[in-house]
Each structure stands twice: as C-alpha cells, then as structure tokens.
Write an enzyme that holds these catalytic residues in place. Structure first.
Site, short mmCIF file in Angstrom:
data_model
loop_
_atom_site.label_atom_id
_atom_site.label_comp_id
_atom_site.label_asym_id
_atom_site.label_seq_id
_atom_site.Cartn_x
_atom_site.Cartn_y
_atom_site.Cartn_z
N HIS A 31 -5.52 17.28 1.18
CA HIS A 31 -6.93 17.31 2.51
C HIS A 31 -5.97 16.98 3.48
O HIS A 31 -6.77 17.55 5.03
CB HIS A 31 -7.96 15.84 2.02
CG HIS A 31 -9.16 16.67 1.69
ND1 HIS A 31 -9.50 17.90 1.57
CD2 HIS A 31 -9.56 15.86 0.53
CE1 HIS A 31 -10.64 18.16 1.02
NE2 HIS A 31 -11.04 16.60 -0.27
N ALA A 33 -12.74 8.57 -3.42
CA ALA A 33 -11.79 8.82 -1.97
C ALA A 33 -12.04 9.19 -0.90
O ALA A 33 -13.34 9.90 -1.18
CB ALA A 33 -10.08 8.94 -2.51
N GLU A 83 -6.50 13.60 -2.60
CA GLU A 83 -6.53 12.99 -1.10
C GLU A 83 -5.08 13.33 0.28
O GLU A 83 -5.63 13.62 0.67
CB GLU A 83 -6.88 11.81 -1.44
CG GLU A 83 -7.94 11.32 -2.12
CD GLU A 83 -9.27 12.37 -1.59
OE1 GLU A 83 -9.48 12.41 -0.03
OE2 GLU A 83 -10.12 12.21 -2.64
#
Length: 838
Positions: A296, A259, A293
């Site tokens: 992040h 991803a 993700e």
C-alpha cells in the site's frame, strides 16, 4: 452523520486545492477529550461556497482568513464556508474531540494488565474529522505537519519521523509529510515498548504496549526479517523507491481491521504479537499482512484512488502482492494454498449473495461513502486478488510489472482511476486490457466450470461446460491412480493448459485412456467454481490426501465445499471425506480450513440438529487421529498438532476430557495449556455448563490482561444460566454503551451456542428488535460487529429467517448493519436449502 456523496466530492475538488495541513493535538486534557487545532491552507479556483468536516465534542472557534466564523451553523459534522473569493485562504479550527472506544477516530485504551494508557488514530474513510478538521475526501491530498503534547513518559509516533521538542517536556513534532489523503493521517501515542533498527537508510521501528513487550522481543527478529525481505523485494520490482522517510509498525489494542496502511506508520491489531503458541500458517498470515500493508505504500499511499469506487485499486493489488511477495521473498512458500482455502472462499461466498458487486463497480453505483464502506469485503480483497492473479497468468509477469511502474511514474503523490491503471497495463503489454477488465472487473458472480469426459478406449475427450461470462486461462491436472480399490497413490501426467473463451465451453481430445482424476483449475490460477465428474470424484474420495501438491488438494477441497453449499454433495459425505483423508494431510492451512468448514457450517448449520452431536463426535475423533499422528511441539508448532488440539476442544460434546486437561494443565501429546488454549478450554467448559462464575473469575485473576478480560467476558456470556445470559444481553444493548468494540465482540461470541437452544430462543426476536437502535447509536464499526458476530446463527430455521427479513425491511437500518444482516440471512436461507436437498 450524512455520508459524503460522490457529487459533493467532485464539486469540492473542482472548487478548491488543499495546500497544507498543520495539526496540533493536546493529549493531556483527561480521559474523555483531547485538544485539536487544525490550520488548513487552501486555494479556491473561483468564487464559491463549500464546507469543511469536523466532528467535535466542543467547537471552540473557527477563523477564516483572520476573521472569526459563526460556529452555530455546524451541523452533522459540516461547517459551511460561504462567500469564498478566488485565491488563497487559511482556515483555523480549534476544538475538543472525544476519544473513541470503538476503534474509530482517536481510540483510547487503558491496559488492564498495568493501567497504562495508549492512543491511536484510525482516520480511515470518514473518521479523520473525529481527529482534525479536514476536507475529507481522497483526492484532496496535501502535506501534513503534525505536533502533539503528551504525558512526558509517552512516545509519539506519526507518518513522518518524530522527535521531542527541546525545552518543552511532552512536546513532539512529526516531520512534514509528502502529500497525503486525509484518511491516511496517523498518530499513535503512549508508553510504547519499541524495537528500532535501520535498513537501506530508512528507520524501522516495531512498537507495542508495555505488557506485550517481552512477546514483541521474542518476535522482533522474525518481524524485522520479514519486513526487510519484503522491502527489498519491492525495491527489486518497483522503479519508484519507498516514498516516505521512515517505516514504523505499531501493534495496537482493540483494532478493528487486520492492519491499516498509514504511510510510514502502519497500525496492526496487537494479536499479531503472539503470547501463545501459533502454527506456521498463522505466522505466514502475519507475514502476508506485513507485505500487504507495505504494498500500500505504493498502491494506495503514493498513488491514491480518486473516489471510493476504486477501492479495489488499493485492496486487490495489496492482497495479490502480499501473497506473491511473501512467496518470493521469505521462507513461507505455501501462501497461495492458504489463500485458496481461506481467503478465496471468502470471495466465493460474498460473490454468491444478493449483496455482490463488481470488483470495480461503476462510479454511479458508489454514490457516497456509506455505500463504499460496505465494499471492503471478500470481493474487493479476495476476488480482486484472484482476478489480478489471472491477469498476470494472461499478461505475463514482466508486462504486468511494467504496467505498474508506468502507473506509479505517471501518478506519484496524486490520484488515479481504474481507466488510468488499465491504460498503463495496455501500454506495457500491447493487449486489450480494457476488454479483459470489462469481463472480469465490471461483472458479478462466480463462473462454474463442469467437465464431461468420454472415451472410446484409444482416445479420451474432455468437454468443459462454462457457466458464466469470463475468459479463463487455466491448468488442467491429470492423475492416474495406482493401488488398491480402497487406497491408491495418484501419479500426475503432464498437465494441460486451456484458454476458455468468455461465453463458450472448451473441448480437447487426447490419446490413450482417460485419467482417473481430471481437475480443472489445478494450481488454482483462475477464479471459478469447478466440478468433478463422477469418476474423478470417486478417485478423489480414494486418494485426495496423497495428491502431490497442496494447491491441488486445496482445489479439490474447494470443489467439495462448493458442491455442499450448492446442494450437490450431502454434507455427511464431506464429513466422511474429511475423516478419511485429513489425518494424512501435512498442510496446516488445509487442515484448518477443512475443520473450520466442517465444524461451523456442516455440523452447526447444514446437517439437521439431530445429527449435530454425531458430527461433533466425528470431528473429535478426527482431531484425536491428527494428534496421534503429530507429536506435540513446544512453542510454535510447524505441523497440524495445535490445529488438532483446538478442534478437539471446540468440538467436545461432554466435559470429561476437558476437565482432565484443565486440572492437569496439559493436553494430549503433552502440550501445555498456554494463555490462548486455557481460555479456549474454559469457554468450551462454560458452554457445556461445567464451570461457574468463580472459575471464570479465578482464571481472570490469573490472566488480568486485555485478552484475559475479553476471555472472561466471553466465558461469562457462554454460561447456560438465565441470569448470565440476561446480564450479557444488558451489557451488549444497554444505552450506557460501556463495552468497547473488542468486549462487545467477545460477549457476542460467548452468547449464542447451539447447545443452549431452549435458553436462547426468546433472545432471537429481541436481537432483531434491538439491533437497529444499537447500530445507529454506536456507528459503523459496532454495527458491523453486531451483524457479523451478534447474529443468532444457531437458529437455522424459517422463523429466524422471517424475523430477519422483517427487520431488513426497516428503511431506517444504517447501511453498516443492513449489509451484514442481509448476508447472514442469505447464508441462513442457503443452509435451509442444503438441508432440504438431503
């Protein structure tokens, strides 16, 4: 293209400040190119020269402050900007950009299932200039305003919310973003099948190509539940709210990574939308990727590294938080077991190769972007996350989170370094975190902890020998065995906690008889190889499957794995241990990890070739034992039955049972053959020479999807036929470069098989002769696939090692091939040492 150097980036950041990007993309110019018009507003602090990166098929014009620039000086993707005065400037670049088939830049994919086309960007690290003109380095952040023209039936997604422009069919506008690094700009366009909702006032969306729409609908509730749970948990522990205006998750085709953390538009490989049965471990891994993700959005997007020496600040943090948040916020509570048996071994293996590097290398050791790209590996992810887990164990979670929140507050929408992060942790904890980081983050290699146990009948004494230079806080598990000589049930004692100093061992004495099993690093809280003393290993061989905690069992299996790799345990003993204990194992992550190591390392590499067939037969028997224990499950299987089915197929040495399963359409236990299992089964039959091209063609006709196309390519390359091998080789290495990244990977996966040694031997020198040119021609993504999937792994012999070393000595090798090639050669040399030891 020349790599951007750290010194070039520092010089440019001292000269300019980027104020705003306006990017307009025309996605209606055919199958080869798209239009890209970029307007950049920037300020120079003093008079000087610099350059902008742009990698066009055709550069139509460049205009600086209203004056046309000569475009002839564009060289290697750099357009010089000379004679700049101090003050504000506006640069406009108009170009045609080439679509990609390698998953870099603007990737274009036409779905073989229905002919629909999809586009998505992957601007990561150095690929943004293949989409728009940019001052392409992470510390020159700026807001983005993006518009796009697309076919009328398409939907366009971006970093901000998107909407159609009234009165302009096919025209889309994306909301202006907060300041972003250029590598985080994202766009995805096509006739997406979408599922939308809203949570906490933020629009959420899931998107996939139409041919996978029904499968997304099946998965949507779980995907959204995981997303909401992680989102809420991050808001409980982070003071800074989610920093963007929407949260879309697009599952895109032929994606190289798992991803990519584009703000507001996370892109995932579309294999995460499952069209066949999966295990709970696979569902858990998907949940961890979602949480990774999302982490992040704060660590990487809100606060971004200044230069690529600090990639661990992005990836180690997200890796740790992904596993921890899923454990805390979802139904998947066994994430750290999967981390131990899968991800952590990735880190251990990488850290014992010549290519190892510190989690946080010194800035001068990452002199350019090409070097930095190689460090997105098991060290930056798995070892870094392990180090953070040990840091939390040492600091305490409260101080750790307080430091993180201080870091976010000080650097929001800016850039930061390792020193900045450590300063925040030190302020929050009052501990000397910098000294800890010097030991843990600036050093290489794996520490080894070895127990030495003595007893006088009334007391027992544990002396731990520590090879390495890191301090460790760890748990020592103590277990007593009740039962017969051949089988027993381990009963845990109260565990011990020990603080091992950085450069010394540790000794403790306790009353009573010694435990039957003493396990250093029980619960897997630190990063180190652990050994078992003779009595403890004997106990483990009797009782491993009955140890009460899966993390404990994972730690023992990892110790056994390390002993095999280090030549301290015969590979056959590992295989015997697996045969004895795996039929009783309940945790699918452990079953899958042990079977994978036994199949691909023990059977294929560590045992001599004459013992391989017997090893595969042992694994087939083991798989059948698991199948007899586990009833077949319909759909998603929460147990180990599906893992056992896959192992039974992959380890088969004769086609008889496989043919029966293929013709009846069912597997042992009554499990039906779904898409994934049909292609897996057909591939193994192809390897064994039990099917032909007509059989493969018929299977492809029945499944004309992208996955089916890849499966057919894999099966054709696997046929033990000289013409099939040569056709596959020509497709891989022909200068027409027609294979996409996924088809190249699939073809390599089908090509090399130990069963076909005589047929393949002449291709080994051809690989080393032709790989460098292919890598240079097609770029980093293909080069990495060429090294990792194309390497002739079945040839574990000194001749292959010598050929590889000769290739490695070629100074013209691009770094993206040199690193995986060096790693594969080191693994080959290790396998030869293991064979020699036994």
């Amino acid at each position: 293209m020349p790599a951007l150097t750290r010194e070039e980036a520092r010089s440019r950041a001292r000269l300019i400040d980027v104020r705003h990007y306006t990017v307009d993309l025309d996605l209606t110019r055919g199958e080869e190119v798209f239009g890209s018009t970029t307007t950049v507003r920037f300020t120079t602090r003093e008079a000087g020269d610099t350059f902008v990166e742009v990698r066009p098929r055709t550069l139509h014009r460049a205009v600086l402050d209203g004056h046309a620039l000569d475009t002839a000086p564009l060289t290697d993707g750099r357009l010089p900007l000379t004679g700049l005065n101090a003050g504000e400037h506006e640069l406009r670049i108009e170009a045609d950009m080439a679509y990609s088939r390698t998953g870099e830049g603007m990737h274009r994919f036409t779905d073989p299932a229905d002919g629909r086309t999809y586009l998505y960007t992957m601007c990561f690290q150095t690929e943004a200039p293949r989409v728009f003109a940019a001052f392409d380095q992470p510390d020159l952040k700026a807001p983005f305003t993006v518009t796009a023209t697309a076919p009328e039936e398409w939907t366009v997604l971006g970093n901000g919310t998107t909407h159609r422009v009234e009165g302009e069919p096919g025209r889309w506008e994306c909301a202006t973003t907060p300041p972003l690094s250029t590598y985080l700009m994202a766009l995805a366009a096509g006739p997406w099948h979408s599922v939308r909702t809203e949570h906490a006032g933020i629009p959420f969306g899931l998107h996939v190509r139409q041919s996978l729409g029904s499968h997304l609908d099946d998965d949507a509730q779980e995907l959204l539940d995981i997303t909401r749970a992680c989102f809420d948990r991050y808001h409980q522990i982070f003071d800074e709210p989610y920093p963007f205006d929407s949260y879309d998750q697009a599952f895109v085709p032929e994606f190289n990574a798992g991803a990519m953390e584009n703000p507001g538009l996370v892109t995932f490989r579309d294999e995460y939308v499952h069209r066949s049965a999966v295990t709970d471990t696979q569902l858990q891994s998907r949940a961890v990727t979602i949480a990774h993700e999302m982490a992040h959005m704060w660590f990487g997007d809100l606060v971004t590294l200044r230069w690529w020496d600090d990639i661990w600040l992005n990836e180690s943090f997200a890796e740790y938080m992904g596993y921890q948040i899923v454990t805390e916020a979802t139904c998947f509570t066994g994430t750290w077991t999967e981390f131990a048996v899968d991800r952590k071994s990735w880190g251990y293996d990488a850290d014992q190769r010549p290519s190892t590097h510190p989690v946080a290398p010194e800035p001068q050791d990452v002199p350019d972007t090409a070097t930095a790209l190689l460090n997105f590996d098991g060290i930056s992810y798995a070892k870094g996350a392990s180090a953070l887990r040990q840091l939390v164990t040492w600091l305490g979670e409260k101080a750790f989170l307080a430091g993180i929140n201080d870091h976010f507050a000080r650097h929001r929408f800016g850039n930061a370094t390792l020193a900045d992060f450590l300063d925040s942790l030190a302020r929050a904890s009052g501990r000397d975190v910098h000294a800890w980081a010097d030991r843990w983050l600036r050093t290489t290699g794996v520490d080894t902890l070895t127990p030495h146990i003595t007893t006088d009948g009334r007391h027992w004494r544990l002396e731990t020998t520590h090879t390495g230079n890191r301090p460790h806080r760890l748990t020592i598990g103590l277990y007593d065995l009740d039962g017969t000589e051949t089988e027993g049930r381990p009963t845990p004692r109260e565990p011990l906690t020990a603080d091992l100093p950085a450069d010394d061992g540790h000794t403790l004495t306790a009353d009573g008889p010694r435990p039957d099993l003493v396990l250093l690093n029980d619960r897997d809280l630190t990063y180190a190889k652990v050994r078992l003393d003779t009595d403890s290993w004997h106990t483990a061989r009797r009782a491993l499957a009955h140890l009460p905690d899966p993390l404990t069992r994972a730690t023992v299996w990892n110790a056994a794995r390390d002993m095999v790799r280090d030549g301290a345990l015969p590979p056959a003993d590992y295989l015997d241990t697996a045969r004895a204990h795996l039929p009783y194992e309940k945790d699918d992550a452990i079953v899958a990890g042990v079977l994978d190591f036994a199949r691909h390392e023990i059977a294929d590499r560590y045992l001599p070739p004459e013992q391989r067939t017997a090893a595969l037969e042992t694994l087939t028997d083991l798989a059948r034992a698991l199948l007899e224990r586990e009833p077949a499950g319909a759909g998603r299987d929460g147990g180990v039955q599906l893992t056992a089915v896959r192992a039974a197929i992959d380890s088969a040495t004769t086609p008889g049972d496989l043919h029966h399963w293929w013709t009846t359409g069912t597997l042992p236990g009554g499990r039906p053959l779904d898409h994934e299992l049909r292609w897996r089964l057909l591939h193994r039959l192809a390897v064994l020479g039990a099917v032909n091209t007509s059989d493969i063609g018929a299977a492809h006709d029945a499944d004309p999807s992208a996955t089916g196309t890849e499966g057919a390519a894999r099966c054709r390359a696997a046929l033990p036929d000289p013409a099939a091998k040569e056709a596959a080789w020509q497709a891989l290495f022909d200068e027409a470069d027609t294979l996409s990244n996924y088809l190249l990977k699939a073809t390599f996966q089908g090509f090399w098989h130990a069963e076909q040694h005589n047929l393949l031997r002449d291709y080994v020198p051809r690989y080393f002769e032709q790989a460098p040119a292919l890598a240079a021609r097609r770029g980093p993504a293909i080069a990495q696939a060429l090294g990792r999937h194309g390497f002739p792994r079945p040839f574990t012999d000194p001749g292959t090692l010598a050929l590889g070393q000769r290739c490695l000595a070629d100074d013209s090798l691009i770094p993206a091939l040199r690193r995986p090639l060096a790693d594969e050669l080191d693994d080959l040399a290790r396998a030869l040492r293991v064979r020699a030891a036994h």
